[in-house]
Design a protein around this motif. Structure first.
Motif, PDB file in Angstrom:
ATOM      1  N   PHE A 147       0.835  -1.210   0.000  1.00 18.55           N
ATOM      2  CA  PHE A 147       0.000   0.000   0.000  1.00 18.55           C
ATOM      3  C   PHE A 147       0.872   1.264   0.000  1.00 18.55           C
ATOM      4  N   THR A 174       1.807   5.500  -2.233  1.00 17.83           N
ATOM      5  CA  THR A 174       1.498   6.716  -1.492  1.00 17.83           C
ATOM      6  C   THR A 174       2.722   7.613  -1.394  1.00 17.83           C
ATOM      7  N   THR A 211       0.029  10.441   5.163  1.00 19.74           N
ATOM      8  CA  THR A 211       0.118   9.520   4.038  1.00 19.74           C
ATOM      9  C   THR A 211      -0.921   9.909   3.000  1.00 19.74           C
ATOM     10  N   VAL A 217      -2.384   8.975  -0.944  1.00 20.27           N
ATOM     11  CA  VAL A 217      -2.319   8.040  -2.068  1.00 20.27           C
ATOM     12  C   VAL A 217      -2.023   8.805  -3.354  1.00 20.27           C
TER      13      VAL A 217
END
Lengths: 310, 300
Positions: A48, A52, A59, A61
């Motif tokens: 993930f 990002t 954080t 994306v």
């Protein structure tokens, strides 16, 4: 009688069944929860993170931007691919040279110490000591070995390979520094693989070797036809272990050269992006590419060592 | 008659000569092998000898052509120096603390977790086993990054105690240890467990009173492997502890010492000797356990 007692045992066995499950998972709970938090979560969250922009505080994306930056496509095409990333990847691939060297030498070493003669245990121990020594210490010692006026340069001057009046450290020489670090890796790792191959050798049926000697096979034929096939499972494990650790090499570089003189590797890049620039997302993206490459090489290794048998 | 006796004697003589020759050959081979063994041992041991020698040397250049391993005026001055440069005593205690908690924790986890995997029948056992096995091959290059984020999010990086939790926790669940213990448990006879269960002992009691005592050699082997691992590891502690010299374990302190005081090679080598010594002692005393652990970890 039986009709009454039967349901009772079923109920009893059912509670016992559930209690059994509960007990089993109770025993496993500590291990599983630690594995979940520190192994499975990092894999999932690492993937993930790669998509990002992330530091410790926030954080965001950003899709495949990290990868576009790494490979220098679209908005990054003017700048081209991340130079240090590819330099590092190339050096990590060069580091694979260690793999055949370590396997070859450690099989030889294992065969050398695989004999019942006085004091052999002492030698095995001596060869193993580097394995249990921290890289923090090993790095310091090898900096000393590679010093401008250090023992290795003395050997080189004796053989006329280095100017005795004006010696220079191999670690500062960008064409040799990476190989100098590799030598340290081989030195530190040989004992480990020696022990594994020794176990492999000792599991080979001795009567097979004796029988083939009786039939007139020479030493080389015995090695090639009996010993080596017997070592194949060990070779598979050792080859895989050393391949993966070669591609992921970082600590050796960190303690010996700090990534200077052309010894920057791809995991050094990942480390520097994460813990020096605090670009966790970008570092995770680079890490994902490394993971992919090491997976491929793992598979190649598997095919190479398995190949003849299948 | 005389002829046969002569030929007999001749035959005996040839056999004797052959035997002699074979023994001489064996002797030559053995001399050659020992020479080779010693030469290789020198390559492996030399850096250690150099470090020890440098740590006792107080005068002259550190490096000389040709290299000299015998200190001219040996003394403990470098050892005194290194204790003055960095808090070595404190760092030894830090390392001991990390090792103690780390080793007991990982031994506890492995001995507990391996028990149902080896001796119980329950749904999902094989699945759990293979999932744990998979962690050995799954690439986890971003592991350290995510573990750092996790530690920060859990608030561990705010206090000294929390930082130590962050240093130790990720290394506690050890797959090799789990396999080692599972392998050892498998060899415990089932009748023993059945008998204990008949007597009404709980599984936890069986684990403590039957399984652990019977697998003590493997348990010790694993404990020693973990001690070496916790004592030697330096990267993760130095990331988490951020160069706070009073918190660093000896391994990370060693790295700090050799980079911050890179000109003081003598004091650093004294530090290196202090760092290696406990490992060497443990290794030499428990060598047999050690090799067993290593081989078991691969076979398992």
């Amino acid at each position: 009688m039986t009709s009454i007692s039967a349901p009772e045992t079923r109920v009893g066995s059912r509670t016992r069944f559930w209690r059994n499950i509960l007990t089993a998972y109770g025993f496993l709970l500590p291990t599983l929860s630690f594995k979940l938090l520190f192994t499975f979560w990092p894999i999932a969250f690492g993937i993930f993170l790669a998509f990002t922009q992330s530091n410790i505080i926030e954080t965001k994306v950003i899709g495949t931007q990290n990868f576009r930056e790494l490979f220098g496509t679209q908005e990054f095409s003017a700048r081209g691919p991340s130079p240090y990333f590819f330099e590092g990847m190339l050096n990590s691939l060069k580091y694979l040279l260690c793999v055949p060297v370590i396997q070859f030498l450690s099989i030889g070493l294992a065969m050398l110490v695989n004999r019942q003669i006085p004091a052999i245990g002492l030698f095995r121990t001596a060869y193993y000591v580097p394995v249990v020594t921290s890289l923090a210490v090993v790095g310091f010692m090898w900096k000393g070995m590679y010093d401008q006026h250090g023992p290795l340069n003395y050997v080189l001057t004796v053989f006329g390979l280095m100017d005795a009046k004006n010696p220079s450290s191999l670690l500062n020489n960008s064409s040799y520094a990476l190989y100098a670090v590799m030598l340290m890796t081989v030195w530190k790792g040989l004992g480990y693989y020696m022990v594994l191959y020794l176990a492999g050798l000792q599991s080979i049926d001795r009567t097979l070797e004796e029988a083939s000697v009786m039939d007139g096979a020479n030493r080389w034929q015995v090695f090639w036809n009996i010993t080596l096939p017997g070592l194949r499972p060990t070779l598979l494990v050792c080859g895989l272990l050393s391949t993966i650790s070669a591609i992921k090499v970082f600590e050796e570089i960190y303690v010996l050269t700090g990534g200077s003189s052309g010894t920057y590797t791809v995991m050094y890049f990942v480390y520097a992006k994460a813990f020096q620039d605090f670009r966790f997302g970008f570092a995770a993206a680079a890490g994902l590419v490394v993971a992919f490459v090491s997976l491929i090489f793992g598979l190649i290794n598997f095919r190479l060592t398995r190949g003849n048998q299948a | 008659m005389i002829e046969t006796r002569d030929s007999n004697a001749a035959a005996l003589e040839t056999i004797r000569l052959m035997k002699q020759k074979r023994e001489r050959n064996k002797l030559i081979t053995n001399i050659f092998i020992y020479a080779l063994l010693i030469a290789i041992a020198l390559v492996f041991i030399y850096p250690f000898l150099w470090t020890v020698s440098t740590s006792f040397e107080t005068t002259g250049g550190i490096f000389e052509f040709p290299p000299n391993l015998i200190p001219k005026s040996p003394s403990f001055r470098n050892y005194v120096d290194v204790f003055a440069l960095v808090p070595v005593a404190r760092q030894i205690l830090n390392s001991a603390l990390i090792c103690f908690i780390g080793v007991s924790g990982s031994v506890l986890l492995a001995t507990l977790g391996a028990y149902p995997l080896a001796k119980m029948n329950f749904p999902g056992r094989d699945l759990v086993f293979y999932i744990i096995l998979a962690t050995l091959v799954l690439p986890n290059e971003a592991g350290m990054i995510v573990n750092y984020v996790t530690s920060a999010k859990l608030g561990w990086l705010k206090s000294d105690v929390g930082k130590y939790v962050a240093v130790i926790a990720p290394a506690l669940a050890n797959v090799a240890g789990l396999f080692l213990m599972r392998q050892a448990y498998l060899s415990v006879p089932l009748e023993l467990l059945e008998a204990a269960r008949m007597d009404g002992a709980s599984e936890l009691t069986i684990w403590r009173k039957v399984m652990l005592p019977l697998t003590l050699p493997t348990l010790s082997a694993f404990a020693i492997l973990q001690f070496v691992a916790f004592w030697n590891t330096f990267l993760w502690p130095s990331i988490v502890l951020q160069g706070d010299r009073n918190l660093l374990p000896l391994s990370a302190g060693m790295l700090d010492l050799s980079s911050q005081f890179s000109t003081n090679t003598r004091a650093t080598s004294a530090g290196a000797v202090i760092m290696i010594l406990p490992i060497l002692i443990v290794f030499l005393f428990f060598q047999r356990y050690f090799m067993r652990g290593l081989e078991g970890a691969v076979k398992g």
